[in-house]
Design a protein around this motif. Structure first.
Motif, PDB file in Angstrom:
ATOM      1  N   CYS A  28     -34.833 -33.718  23.117  1.00 59.71           N
ATOM      2  CA  CYS A  28     -34.061 -34.910  23.968  1.00 59.71           C
ATOM      3  C   CYS A  28     -33.250 -34.142  25.052  1.00 59.71           C
ATOM      4  CB  CYS A  28     -34.105 -36.056  23.747  1.00 59.71           C
ATOM      5  SG  CYS A  28     -33.261 -36.886  25.344  1.00 59.71           S
ATOM      6  N   HIS A  30     -30.856 -35.219  27.002  1.00 62.30           N
ATOM      7  CA  HIS A  30     -29.805 -36.471  27.293  1.00 62.30           C
ATOM      8  C   HIS A  30     -29.373 -36.496  28.894  1.00 62.30           C
ATOM      9  CE1 HIS A  30     -30.022 -37.795  22.946  1.00 62.30           C
ATOM     10  NE2 HIS A  30     -29.662 -36.619  22.975  1.00 62.30           N
ATOM     11  N   TYR A  45     -34.420 -47.256  28.378  1.00 63.33           N
ATOM     12  CA  TYR A  45     -33.377 -46.864  28.253  1.00 63.33           C
ATOM     13  C   TYR A  45     -32.218 -47.106  28.685  1.00 63.33           C
ATOM     14  CZ  TYR A  45     -37.156 -43.091  28.050  1.00 63.33           C
ATOM     15  OH  TYR A  45     -37.970 -42.257  27.542  1.00 63.33           O
ATOM     16  N   ARG A  47     -27.886 -44.782  27.974  1.00 59.50           N
ATOM     17  CA  ARG A  47     -27.104 -44.387  27.771  1.00 59.50           C
ATOM     18  C   ARG A  47     -25.408 -44.425  27.366  1.00 59.50           C
ATOM     19  NH1 ARG A  47     -27.421 -39.753  30.634  1.00 59.50           N
ATOM     20  NH2 ARG A  47     -29.438 -40.485  32.403  1.00 59.50           N
ATOM     21  N   ASP A  48     -24.924 -44.374  26.142  1.00 61.94           N
ATOM     22  CA  ASP A  48     -23.599 -44.892  25.642  1.00 61.94           C
ATOM     23  C   ASP A  48     -22.795 -43.669  25.972  1.00 61.94           C
ATOM     24  OD1 ASP A  48     -25.303 -45.284  23.478  1.00 61.94           O
ATOM     25  OD2 ASP A  48     -24.718 -44.107  22.350  1.00 61.94           O
ATOM     26  N   VAL A  52     -24.855 -39.288  25.656  1.00 65.32           N
ATOM     27  CA  VAL A  52     -26.213 -39.864  24.328  1.00 65.32           C
ATOM     28  C   VAL A  52     -27.145 -41.159  25.151  1.00 65.32           C
ATOM     29  CG1 VAL A  52     -27.022 -40.622  21.901  1.00 65.32           C
ATOM     30  CG2 VAL A  52     -25.140 -39.184  22.334  1.00 65.32           C
ATOM     31  N   TRP A  54     -31.055 -43.203  24.706  1.00 68.78           N
ATOM     32  CA  TRP A  54     -31.468 -43.610  23.655  1.00 68.78           C
ATOM     33  C   TRP A  54     -32.810 -44.607  23.901  1.00 68.78           C
ATOM     34  CZ3 TRP A  54     -30.044 -48.896  21.985  1.00 68.78           C
ATOM     35  CH2 TRP A  54     -29.242 -49.393  22.046  1.00 68.78           C
ATOM     36  N   ASP A  56     -33.497 -48.815  23.726  1.00 71.81           N
ATOM     37  CA  ASP A  56     -33.833 -49.900  22.729  1.00 71.81           C
ATOM     38  C   ASP A  56     -35.041 -49.978  22.530  1.00 71.81           C
ATOM     39  OD1 ASP A  56     -33.822 -52.270  22.278  1.00 71.81           O
ATOM     40  OD2 ASP A  56     -32.994 -52.471  23.913  1.00 71.81           O
ATOM     41  N   LYS A  86     -37.289 -41.133  20.864  1.00 70.36           N
ATOM     42  CA  LYS A  86     -37.412 -39.810  21.002  1.00 70.36           C
ATOM     43  C   LYS A  86     -36.066 -39.510  19.778  1.00 70.36           C
ATOM     44  CE  LYS A  86     -33.925 -40.259  25.263  1.00 70.36           C
ATOM     45  NZ  LYS A  86     -33.066 -39.554  24.071  1.00 70.36           N
ATOM     46  N   CYS A  87     -35.348 -38.549  20.332  1.00 71.47           N
ATOM     47  CA  CYS A  87     -34.212 -37.942  19.918  1.00 71.47           C
ATOM     48  C   CYS A  87     -32.628 -38.783  19.967  1.00 71.47           C
ATOM     49  CB  CYS A  87     -33.253 -36.922  19.876  1.00 71.47           C
ATOM     50  SG  CYS A  87     -31.700 -35.952  19.540  1.00 71.47           S
ATOM     51  N   ASP A  88     -31.730 -39.428  19.619  1.00 69.07           N
ATOM     52  CA  ASP A  88     -30.700 -40.434  19.843  1.00 69.07           C
ATOM     53  C   ASP A  88     -29.633 -39.411  19.634  1.00 69.07           C
ATOM     54  OD1 ASP A  88     -31.106 -40.618  17.073  1.00 69.07           O
ATOM     55  OD2 ASP A  88     -31.018 -43.070  17.723  1.00 69.07           O
ATOM     56  N   ARG A  91     -26.826 -41.000  16.717  1.00 68.14           N
ATOM     57  CA  ARG A  91     -25.919 -41.710  17.039  1.00 68.14           C
ATOM     58  C   ARG A  91     -25.157 -42.946  15.615  1.00 68.14           C
ATOM     59  NH1 ARG A  91     -28.576 -46.594  19.821  1.00 68.14           N
ATOM     60  NH2 ARG A  91     -26.096 -47.379  20.720  1.00 68.14           N
TER      61      ARG A  91
END
Length: 166
Positions: A28, A30, A45, A47-48, A52, A54, A56, A86-88, A91
């Motif tokens: 991913c 991002h 979806y 977003r931090d 990032v 990710w 939910d 997917k790649c997070d 985190r």
């Protein structure tokens, strides 16, 4: 992705080549323009604050729309959970001050992460490589600094050498 390009050419009794091969590890990216997020009907979806992206798992309904939309094939369906994953960007590790596993485990130490401007100062400008889609499509948070020979390829001759693995 394993990319190859070029050919062997006979010159008298000698064979010369302009063969180029490189590997491109993609997960991913991002993205700033996150297409998978845009098509998710469950709005799963997130977003931090550090960018990032990710999923939910409590919101994902496993429709796989995101997998169909993502040009990087990042979201993957997990048949055991019935949800997408997917790649997070690890985190949990970032929260504990650790590098993502891909950065820590890369045997060639070619994966870095951090502030994009700082990475460009350290490694140079970004490059557009086959088979990645145009950056304008998703504005990925990915900086590719390839070997100079990888940039000498001719797109009409480039091919994906490992399609069965992708």
């Amino acid at each position: 992705y394993e990319i190859s390009s070029g050919e062997w050419v006979s010159r008298g009794k000698a064979w010369l080549h302009n063969v180029i091969a490189y590997n491109l590890s993609i997960s991913c990216n991002h993205c700033t323009k996150c297409i998978c997020e845009e098509v998710c009907p469950a709005e799963a979806y997130r977003r931090d604050e550090n960018g990032v992206v990710w999923i939910d798992p409590n919101r994902c309904m496993g429709c796989q729309y995101c997998a169909m939309a993502c040009p990087y094939n990042a979201p993957q369906f997990n048949p055991l959970t019935g949800r997408m994953g997917k790649c997070d960007f690890c985190r949990d590790r970032l929260e504990n001050g650790l590098d993502p596993v891909c950065v820590q485990a890369c045997p060639m130490r070619v994966i870095s992460w951090g502030d994009r401007n700082e990475l460009e100062k350290k490694f140079g400008p970004d490059a557009q490589l086959f088979p990645l889609p145009p950056k304008e499509l998703t504005d990925p948070s990915l900086l590719v600094h390839p070997h100079p020979n990888a940039l000498k390829t001719n797109a009409s001759f480039e091919e994906l050498a490992n399609p069965e693995e992708v």
